[in-house]
Design an enzyme around this catalytic site. Structure first.
Site, PDB file in Angstrom:
ATOM      1  N   GLU A 163       0.796  -1.239   0.000  1.00 46.74           N
ATOM      2  CA  GLU A 163       0.000   0.000   0.000  1.00 46.74           C
ATOM      3  C   GLU A 163       0.825   1.285   0.000  1.00 46.74           C
ATOM      4  OE1 GLU A 163      -2.729  -0.390   3.284  1.00 46.74           O
ATOM      5  OE2 GLU A 163      -3.652  -2.189   2.449  1.00 46.74           O
ATOM      6  N   GLU A 274      -6.085 -10.633  -1.390  1.00 48.96           N
ATOM      7  CA  GLU A 274      -6.933 -10.409  -0.211  1.00 48.96           C
ATOM      8  C   GLU A 274      -8.397 -10.293  -0.622  1.00 48.96           C
ATOM      9  OE1 GLU A 274      -5.474  -7.116   2.110  1.00 48.96           O
ATOM     10  OE2 GLU A 274      -3.389  -7.558   1.590  1.00 48.96           O
ATOM     11  N   SER A 617     -49.179 -29.100 -11.066  1.00 50.79           N
ATOM     12  CA  SER A 617     -48.589 -28.755  -9.776  1.00 50.79           C
ATOM     13  C   SER A 617     -49.626 -28.823  -8.660  1.00 50.79           C
ATOM     14  CB  SER A 617     -47.923 -27.382  -9.878  1.00 50.79           C
ATOM     15  OG  SER A 617     -47.124 -27.153  -8.761  1.00 50.79           O
TER      16      SER A 617
HETATM   17  C1  XIL Z   1      -6.109  -6.515   8.154  1.00 51.71           C
HETATM   18  C2  XIL Z   1      -6.405  -7.674   9.064  1.00 51.71           C
HETATM   19  O1  XIL Z   1      -7.310  -8.525   8.448  1.00 51.71           O
HETATM   20  C3  XIL Z   1      -6.972  -7.173  10.357  1.00 51.71           C
HETATM   21  O2  XIL Z   1      -7.147  -8.236  11.276  1.00 51.71           O
HETATM   22  C4  XIL Z   1      -6.072  -6.119  10.954  1.00 51.71           C
HETATM   23  O3  XIL Z   1      -6.653  -5.578  12.108  1.00 51.71           O
HETATM   24  C5  XIL Z   1      -5.811  -5.028   9.956  1.00 51.71           C
HETATM   25  O4  XIL Z   1      -5.287  -5.578   8.786  1.00 51.71           O
HETATM   26  N1  XIL Z   1      -4.912  -4.742   3.561  1.00 51.71           N
HETATM   27  C6  XIL Z   1      -3.928  -5.601   3.959  1.00 51.71           C
HETATM   28  C7  XIL Z   1      -4.173  -6.540   5.077  1.00 51.71           C
HETATM   29  O5  XIL Z   1      -2.898  -5.682   3.297  1.00 51.71           O
HETATM   30  O6  XIL Z   1      -3.001  -6.824   5.780  1.00 51.71           O
HETATM   31  C8  XIL Z   1      -5.190  -6.010   6.018  1.00 51.71           C
HETATM   32  O7  XIL Z   1      -5.449  -6.991   7.002  1.00 51.71           O
HETATM   33  C9  XIL Z   1      -6.438  -5.644   5.239  1.00 51.71           C
HETATM   34  C10 XIL Z   1      -6.172  -4.554   4.250  1.00 51.71           C
END
Ligand code: XIL
Length: 714
Positions: A163, A274, A617
């Site tokens: 990010e 993700e 039916s």
């Molecule tokens: C999230 C986790 O799922 C949570 O449990 C934590 O509190 C915050 O991070 N982008 C990412 C992930 O790259 O690492 C993040 O994961 C969600 C958004």
């Protein structure tokens, strides 16, 4: 009709028509294999796990069944692994690494450098002052290499930097990168360094740049630009991670396709890292979760299923460059977004959703299907209306004008789906084509626009689910038997008769064959009933009973008879209890009021051998009960997708001259054919019939009437 028999009613129908599986509430059985198996020729399917997921035996079993790649949801991130400078905490990360070692599952490393979930010691001193570039790089190198070295036997790829690209909008003159502390210290170079340190520690690992809003055109261009600059500078970057935190409205199939195409110009590896799809308008890494007590409506689930279906279709198309697709969490219960976002393929009870079935049960042939562009307006359209359209393969295409809508769903689609989700076209209208060819024949449908139910203004209406629904006709290969031909036609007239027992004026439609008016002849009569949700209009509209009769009479296939179609009082059933439905009220109206009325107002042969009762039916259920309760009334019985008779039920073999039992091939026809065989073996004049390629819909019943008519009144 079938789709509208939601939950409660279906349960009661299922008891009677155990064969009508498609009516049931969708019970998805526990899978025997997993997503990883369905996608073995495409890419790995992964999941992000928390510590409970890898401790609980049931969850472990699910993970092993479904997935062949794992990401630690939090355990390998900078802060959890090194909360303080030089103080490492390997417990959770080790547990996940050991889980993967033990089960031979691939492990994606996530992540080495991020502005979030990182100890502040990484980039600032105790007073909150940013460190020098040298100090920051030393911290970063030490951290990255400690983590990579510890897991290099099992981690095959790393999200090295997470990010780092700025969110939209980015104004001219602004940096394309996020203004994080790391960026403030070192500029873009910190990203390059992170990759170099990781590569040094494990030259074999695939190294990814990972980000969200990855399919948004402007941001995906910035991500591309960054990776391009890295490549140009000789930085060891192998792939791009598309986080894929999407929602049910966006991104579009095209945006995803375009982003993948763009990234594939610069890298050979793309991972969806993700994936989740929220049932609201939020997206990305933005932490505005909808964690309220929202209820997910069925139409929202349909949008989600459609979004997942389209996404995976694009992913399959790009299988050359996509090697892994990871869901962010196992089930909705685990989701970082909260259970009310309903984002994953497994619900809060770890049960697969319909979306799971659709993602898994894709048909590779359909991925490359060529849709013939020979669409024509459906024959049931209102005058001058172009849409809906049907093509020669049986695809249906819809177009709806609803400029300010956020979603438009047509309740008509392939089996197992909640319908066809339309998309906004360039002219602002909503358009869409069914995923594949529809079953031949007539279908009821409606539109769901932003959750509200409407008819399609393009087409005519047919009473079919206790309301007037839109209708569409997919031309059938055998449509000649109900075609409008230049042959003598009978009449369908509306009659009104007083029903003493219900104290009201009732309506029936009476079909009299051609020549009825001119001759003095008396005719046999078939009392023909509609199904649940329908009424006395059904058989002579969507059923085309009169045309079927006219054609058969013209072709000399049957001796003419009268058909009487009245309302079977079926629609007073309350969802949840057919038990409460009283056949006797209708039995009384039919046998003691309507039959005498017809016999006194039409030239009928008023005796049992010349009187038949049949129904589709629920009308079949009525037929079944009434014919058995009143053996003196009817000489012929017909059940059309409406259950069966057994030889034991019919006390006196001579009470019935002929029995017809039929249904569609998609309704589990074995029971029907077995019942017909049993009746024949017991000495009854019985006929079983299966309509090929049709379900619980009107083409089945049109064909049943056509097959049944010749055996009546012989
Ligand atoms: C999230 C986790 O799922 C949570 O449990 C934590 O509190 C915050 O991070 N982008 C990412 C992930 O790259 O690492 C993040 O994961 C969600 C958004």
């Amino acid at each position: 009709m079938k789709r509208l028999l939601a939950t409660g009613l279906c349960a009661l129908f299922l008891g009677v028509f155990s064969s009508l599986a498609q009516w049931g509430p969708v019970e998805i059985p526990t899978p025997t294999d997993g997503l990883k198996d369905a996608y073995k020729d495409y890419f790995m399917v992964g999941v992000a796990v928390n510590m409970t997921n890898v401790s609980d035996p049931d969850q472990i079993a699910l993970i092993i069944r479904e997935f062949n790649s794992i990401t630690a949801e939090n355990a390998m991130k900078p802060q959890p692994t090194e909360p303080q400078k030089g103080v490492f905490n390997w417990e959770d990360a080790d547990k996940i690494a050991n889980f993967c070692r033990e089960h031979g599952i691939k492990l994606r490393g996530h992540n080495l450098m991020w502005h979030s979930q990182v100890g502040t010691w990484m980039y600032q001193d105790e007073n909150g002052k940013l460190l020098s570039k040298e100090e920051f790089y030393a911290n970063m190198k030490h951290h990255i290499q400690a983590v990579v070295n510890r897991y290099k036997d099992v981690v095959y790829c790393w999200d090295v930097v997470n990010e780092a690209v700025a969110d939209s909008p980015v104004w001219p003159g602004q940096s394309e990168l996020r203004n994080s502390p790391m960026f403030q210290i070192a500029g873009e170079e910190f990203i390059y360094k992170a990759f170099e340190y990781a590569h040094e520690a494990d030259p074999k690992a695939l190294l990814f740049y990972n980000d969200y809003n990855d399919a948004e055109p402007a941001k995906s261009q910035r991500i591309y630009n960054l990776v391009k600059r890295m490549k140009d500078a000789g930085v060891p970057v192998d792939g791009i991670g598309m986080q894929g935190h999407y929602n049910i409205y966006s991104p579009s199939e095209k945006e995803i396709d375009d982003a993948i195409t763009l990234y594939s110009k610069i890298v050979d590896h793309i991972h969806f890292t993700e994936l989740d799809i929220r049932v609201n308008t939020e997206m990305g890494g933005a932490l505005r979760f909808s964690q309220g007590a929202a209820q997910v409506a069925d139409w929202e689930k349909t949008l989600q299923e459609d979004q997942y279906t389209r996404l995976f279709k694009v992913l399959r198309k790009h299988k050359d460059v996509i090697d892994c697709v990871t869901f962010w969490n196992v089930s909705d219960k685990d989701s970082w977004l909260g259970v009310n976002n309903y984002p994953l393929l497994f619900d809060a009870n770890y049960k697969p959703k319909r979306a799971y079935v659709q993602v898994k049960g894709f048909d590779p042939a359909r991925d490359n299907a060529v849709i013939k562009e020979d669409f024509k307006p459906s024959e049931l359209n209102q005058p001058g209306q172009q849409y809906p359209m049907v093509n020669s393969q049986g695809y249906a295409r819809f177009k709806v004008n609803a400029p300010n809508a956020s979603s438009v769903i047509v309740s008509l689609g392939l089996g197992g789906t909640g319908g066809t989700v339309l998309r906004k076209a360039e002219d602002g209208s909503w358009m869409g084509t069914t995923e594949g060819p529809m079953d031949e024949g007539f279908h009821y449908y409606h539109l769901t626009i932003d959750g509200g139910v409407f008819n399609d203004p393009g087409t005519n209406n047919y009473y079919g689910s206790t309301r007037w629904e839109s209708g569409i006709e997919i031309p059938a290969h055998d449509e000649a038997f109900y075609a409008e031909r230049d042959v003598p036609h009978g009449n369908v007239q509306e009659v009104r008769f007083w029903s003493k027992s219900t104290n009201m004026l009732k309506r029936a439609f009476v079909y009299t064959p051609p020549q009825y008016e001119k001759s003095k002849k008396k005719y046999p009569v078939l009392y023909l009933q509609h199904g649940w949700g329908e009424n006395e209009y059904a058989w002579s509209n969507q059923g085309k009973a009169n045309l079927i009769m006219d054609n058969m009479i013209a072709d000399g296939k049957i001796e003419p008879f009268i058909i009487v179609m009245t309302y079977g009082m079926t629609n007073d059933v309350r969802i949840g209890g057919l038990g409460g439905f009283n056949y006797h009220d209708f039995e009384h109206v039919l046998c003691d009021e309507l039959v005498p009325y017809v016999d006194s107002h039409f030239r009928t042969i008023a005796k049992k051998e010349s009187r038949a009762m049949a129904g589709l039916s629920m009308g079949g259920m009525e037929t079944h009960t009434i014919t058995l309760e009143r053996p003196e009334m009817f000489g012929y019985y017909g059940l059309l997708s409406g259950g069966i008779y057994t030889p034991d039920e019919i006390k006196d073999k001579n009470q019935v001259k002929g029995i017809f039992i039929g249904c569609g091939s998609k309704e589990g026809p074995d029971r029907i054919m077995q019942a017909a065989a049993d009746l024949k073996a017991a000495g009854f004049n019985a006929k079983g019939y299966v309509s090929e390629g049709t379900a619980h819909e009107f083409l089945t019943w049109r064909r049943c009437l056509y097959e049944m008519a010749p055996m009546l009144f012989k």
